[in-house]
Each structure stands twice: as structure tokens, then as C-alpha cells.
Design a protein around this motif. Structure first.
Motif, PDB file in Angstrom:
ATOM      1  N   ASN A 292      11.510 -12.728  38.031  1.00  0.00           N
ATOM      2  CA  ASN A 292      11.044 -14.004  39.799  1.00  0.00           C
ATOM      3  C   ASN A 292      11.290 -15.155  39.046  1.00  0.00           C
ATOM      4  O   ASN A 292       9.602 -15.443  39.139  1.00  0.00           O
ATOM      5  CB  ASN A 292      10.753 -12.898  40.157  1.00  0.00           C
TER       6      ASN A 292
ATOM      7  N   ARG B  62      20.302  -9.282  39.398  1.00  0.00           N
ATOM      8  CA  ARG B  62      20.934  -8.783  40.798  1.00  0.00           C
ATOM      9  C   ARG B  62      22.786  -8.753  40.755  1.00  0.00           C
ATOM     10  O   ARG B  62      22.861  -9.836  40.297  1.00  0.00           O
ATOM     11  CB  ARG B  62      20.478  -9.618  42.268  1.00  0.00           C
TER      12      ARG B  62
ATOM     13  N   THR C 147      16.745 -14.344  39.107  1.00  0.00           N
ATOM     14  CA  THR C 147      17.051 -14.015  39.841  1.00  0.00           C
ATOM     15  C   THR C 147      17.392 -12.682  40.277  1.00  0.00           C
ATOM     16  O   THR C 147      18.304 -11.619  40.951  1.00  0.00           O
ATOM     17  CB  THR C 147      18.046 -14.211  40.856  1.00  0.00           C
ATOM     18  N   GLN C 148      16.253 -11.565  39.192  1.00  0.00           N
ATOM     19  CA  GLN C 148      15.877 -10.395  39.112  1.00  0.00           C
ATOM     20  C   GLN C 148      17.227  -9.128  39.239  1.00  0.00           C
ATOM     21  O   GLN C 148      16.994  -7.818  39.294  1.00  0.00           O
ATOM     22  CB  GLN C 148      15.865  -9.477  40.287  1.00  0.00           C
TER      23      GLN C 148
ATOM     24  N   HIS D 166      25.120  -4.129  48.451  1.00  0.00           N
ATOM     25  CA  HIS D 166      23.439  -3.657  48.919  1.00  0.00           C
ATOM     26  C   HIS D 166      22.528  -3.979  47.675  1.00  0.00           C
ATOM     27  O   HIS D 166      23.422  -5.044  46.446  1.00  0.00           O
ATOM     28  CB  HIS D 166      23.166  -2.221  48.373  1.00  0.00           C
ATOM     29  N   TYR D 167      21.778  -3.735  47.008  1.00  0.00           N
ATOM     30  CA  TYR D 167      20.362  -4.522  45.106  1.00  0.00           C
ATOM     31  C   TYR D 167      20.812  -3.392  44.712  1.00  0.00           C
ATOM     32  O   TYR D 167      20.611  -2.378  44.246  1.00  0.00           O
ATOM     33  CB  TYR D 167      18.760  -4.847  45.944  1.00  0.00           C
ATOM     34  N   GLU D 168      21.436  -3.559  43.621  1.00  0.00           N
ATOM     35  CA  GLU D 168      22.203  -3.124  42.512  1.00  0.00           C
ATOM     36  C   GLU D 168      21.422  -3.843  41.626  1.00  0.00           C
ATOM     37  O   GLU D 168      21.960  -5.585  40.872  1.00  0.00           O
ATOM     38  CB  GLU D 168      23.548  -2.761  42.589  1.00  0.00           C
ATOM     39  N   HIS D 169      21.499  -2.780  40.397  1.00  0.00           N
ATOM     40  CA  HIS D 169      20.505  -3.614  39.025  1.00  0.00           C
ATOM     41  C   HIS D 169      20.971  -3.287  38.239  1.00  0.00           C
ATOM     42  O   HIS D 169      20.628  -1.629  37.352  1.00  0.00           O
ATOM     43  CB  HIS D 169      19.030  -3.718  39.114  1.00  0.00           C
TER      44      HIS D 169
END
Length: 377
Positions: free
Chosen positions: A232, A218, A215-216, A223-226
Motif C-alpha cells: 500500500n 491487484r 496498489t496491493q 473481484h479482488y485477485e492477487h
């Protein structure tokens, strides 16, 4: 005249019901209650502790290897008689697939050659973190022998059970062997989610990391943090609903494929130079595809000639997998081969085996093969 395929999807009103229920629930994106239920039901079916549903068997192979840290500089032995996805997934990580030849009677990886090539690679100072044996056409590889080889050399086992759901080797079910196993639910498999796959393992940390990467990657933030590269790769909730319906019908679909194998056994009985591939000891197979092996000198015809005759009646047939070490893209890769897989490729032919085949289709198939015999004789 409609085409008869090797293994077309077998879909009924039950699958339609599950899909409609999924749509009406509002969960039409990846993830959702159907995915959760599908994972649990499949884990229960094969006796695995954890399952992660993904969008392909290839993705499943890839994410397990990534989670194990397999990458550039590593060498990963695998079956040469397999579909390209097995070797491709190893290559995605930057590692090098090493192709190992087959046992003649089953087409599965030869454990003696596997043992020898791992020993050779390690003696040369190569890193061999994992092996990927493949279950061919619904026949489990020799899990007992492979487990002994893996233990001897201290390597992880990723079992490619893309073709063998519902089969077993002794008391071990396909999908539960090794440090991890993968399944495929491609449209031509024993059961399908249209496209899909799954990782099964007893290792909770591995399952959690595969789920995270799929799921990327995440992080749990608003917020979106990677912090890692993700993918995907998750399965749609709609397709998981389809998979649940298929899983409920799995035993019936296997029984139909087994009946088709018996049909071919009867059809080719007494035909000189022809044997049903993997017939001996197939009581625990799922009979995903039934194939014949032909000694053309004795039969006085070749698999290519039979295949051409079937094609005239719009009936699909296909040689066994072309060995990976013969594929142009992998021709320079290391291998341990004896010529067995190459011989099976040259003499083997897979025939229509899907559980969706009914009396009309099987009559067409048997009539076409009998007509071929008559013309040839």
C-alpha cells in the motif's frame, strides 16, 4: 523563542490553492488527476520517461529492488554515509547491504572502493545484482565513474536522489541517472508533499510493475485477485497537488538555499580550521543542506560545542549522517571503509538551510554564531 529548524517546509498560498482544488474535485483518496499530472511534470523536469508517485522515498527504493528480483542471497553495495532508509530498503528484500566509504571532498560513494568491493564479492561467488549510490546533501555522486563501474561488472544502478532534486552532474540531472532513480518528498526535503517519493526510469516495464505492486498488486478483475504480494505505497491525490505547487516553485527554493550557503561562506570566511563542506564545485548542487567541516585542532573548538551554543538559542544543527557501518543494527554487515565517512561524521555539522528561512531567522543564526566566536576567543 521559536525554534529554527534545519529544513522546515516552505509552503505558500499556491500550495493551499492546489490542496483546496484537490479537495473540491472529490479526489481525496490515493490516485487521481493530481497524481497523474505530478508524475508527468516531474518526469519532464528531470528528463525521465516514466514516473511513479509513492508515499515515501523508502517505498520507491524498496519497490524497484523487488521488481528487479533482488532478495535473499544477494549483496547490494551502497553508500555508508546516508540515512538509514537506503539500507533499510535493501534489507526489506532480504538482501544484504554492503557499505562503501566516501570521497572526502563530497561525502559521496568512492567509485574506486565500489569497483573493488564488487570485484571481491563476485570473486567469492556472491550475487551482486544492483548498486545504490546516494547523492549526499544535494551533491550528485560521480555518475560517470559509477556508470563505468556498473558496466564493468554488469550490475543495475538504482540512484538514491532523495536529497538532490534540482541538482545535476554534467549533463545528467538528479533523478534521471541509472536504470532507475528515486526521489523523496519528505517534510525536510528541497520540496515536499508532506510525505512522499517517486520512482523515475526509462524502463516502462519497471514503472508498470512498480505501479502494480504499489496498489496491493491487484489483478485486473472485477473481484479482488492477487498473484503477487503487493504494498500500500501509492501517493495521495491531495499530497500530489501539494507536490505540483512545490515543483512549480522549485527553482526559487533552490536559489534561496544557495543564498544561505553564501551567507555561511561569508560568515566562516577567515575562521581558522573551518570550511564549507562541498563548496568547491557546488554550482550544480541544489544546496539542500549546508554543512561545515571543522579541524578542531586548528579552530580550537568542536562541532559539538558550536551545536550546543546554537541549541541554547533554539537553533537546530546536526552532525553529518552517522555511517551505516557504525550503526548497531548493521555493525556485522560487510563493508569497504577507509575511515573517511567516520571522519566526516566526527567533524561535520549541518546548519539551518531551508528556503523558508527569512531575514529574522538568518539574523538570529548569524548572531548566534558570531556570539559563539566571541565567547570562544
Amino acid at each position: 523563542m521559536s525554534r529554527i529548524f534545519l529544513s522546515s517546509p516552505d509552503v505558500t498560498d499556491l500550495e493551499e490553492q492546489y490542496l483546496v482544488d484537490s479537495i473540491r474535485s472529490g479526489w481525496v483518496a490515493p490516485l487521481g488527476p493530481q497524481v497523474d499530472a505530478f508524475e508527468q511534470e516531474m518526469a519532464d523536469r528531470v528528463g525521465a520517461h516514466h514516473a511513479v508517485a509513492l508515499n515515501s522515498g523508502t517505498a520507491a527504493l524498496h519497490l524497484v529492488l523487488v521488481s528487479w528480483g533482488v532478495g535473499p542471497g544477494d549483496f547490494v553495495p551502497t553508500s555508508t554515509l546516508t540515512f538509514a532508509a537506503t539500507a533499510n530498503a535493501i534489507t526489506y528484500t532480504g538482501a544484504t547491504p554492503v557499505f562503501v566509504d566516501s570521497d572526502l571532498s563530497t561525502g559521496n560513494i568512492d567509485p574506486v572502493l565500489l569497483d573493488e568491493i564488487i570485484g571481491k564479492l563476485k570473486a567469492e561467488g556472491k550475487s551482486v545484482p544492483a548498486i545504490v549510490p546516494v547523492d549526499l546533501l544535494g551533491r550528485c555522486a560521480d555518475y560517470t565513474a559509477i556508470a563505468a563501474v556498473a558496466a564493468k561488472h554488469g550490475v543495475k544502478v538504482l540512484s538514491d536522489s532523495a536529497e538532490s532534486l534540482g541538482a545535476r552532474s554534467g549533463d545528467v540531472l538528479a533523478g534521471s541517472f541509472g536504470d532507475a532513480a528515486i526521489l523523496s518528498f519528505n517534510g525536510n526535503k528541497i520540496m515536499t508533499t508532506s510525505g512522499g517519493g517517486m520512482v523515475l526510469t526509462a524502463d516502462k516495464d519497471l514503472a508498470d510493475h512498480v505501479r502494480f505492486l504499489s496498489t496491493q498488486a491487484r489483478e485486473p478483475a472485477v473481484h479482488y485477485e492477487h498473484k503477487e504480494i503487493g504494498y500500500n505505497y501509492r501517493l495521495s491525490n491531495l499530497l500530489a497537488g501539494l507536490g505540483r505547487a512545490q515543483l512549480a516553485r522549485l527553482d526559487d527554493m533552490i536559489a534561496k538555499r544557495r543564498a544561505h550557503r553564501q551567507m555561511y561562506d561569508d560568515l566562516f570566511a577567515g575562521v581558522p580550521g573551518v570550511e564549507i563542506f562541498q563548496r568547491q564545485g557546488d554550482e550544480h548542487d541544489n544546496c539542500w543542506l549546508t554543512a561545515i567541516v571543522v579541524d578542531s585542532a586548528t579552530a580550537e573548538w568542536t562541532t559539538s560545542e558550536l551545536s550546543a551554543a546554537l541549541a541554547e538559542d533554539n537553533i537546530e544543527s546536526r552532525p553529518l549522517w552517522k555511517p551505516m557501518h557504525l550503526q548497531p543494527v548493521f555493525v556485522d554487515h560487510p563493508r569497504s571503509v577507509t575511515g573517511t565517512a567516520e571522519a566526516l561524521f566526527g567533524t561535520g555539522l549541518s546548519l539551518p538551510s531551508g528556503s523558508a528561512l527569512g531575514p529574522v531567522e538568518t539574523t538570529r543564526i548569524t548572531s548566534a554564531i558570531q556570539a559563539f566566536f566571541e565567547r570562544w576567543s
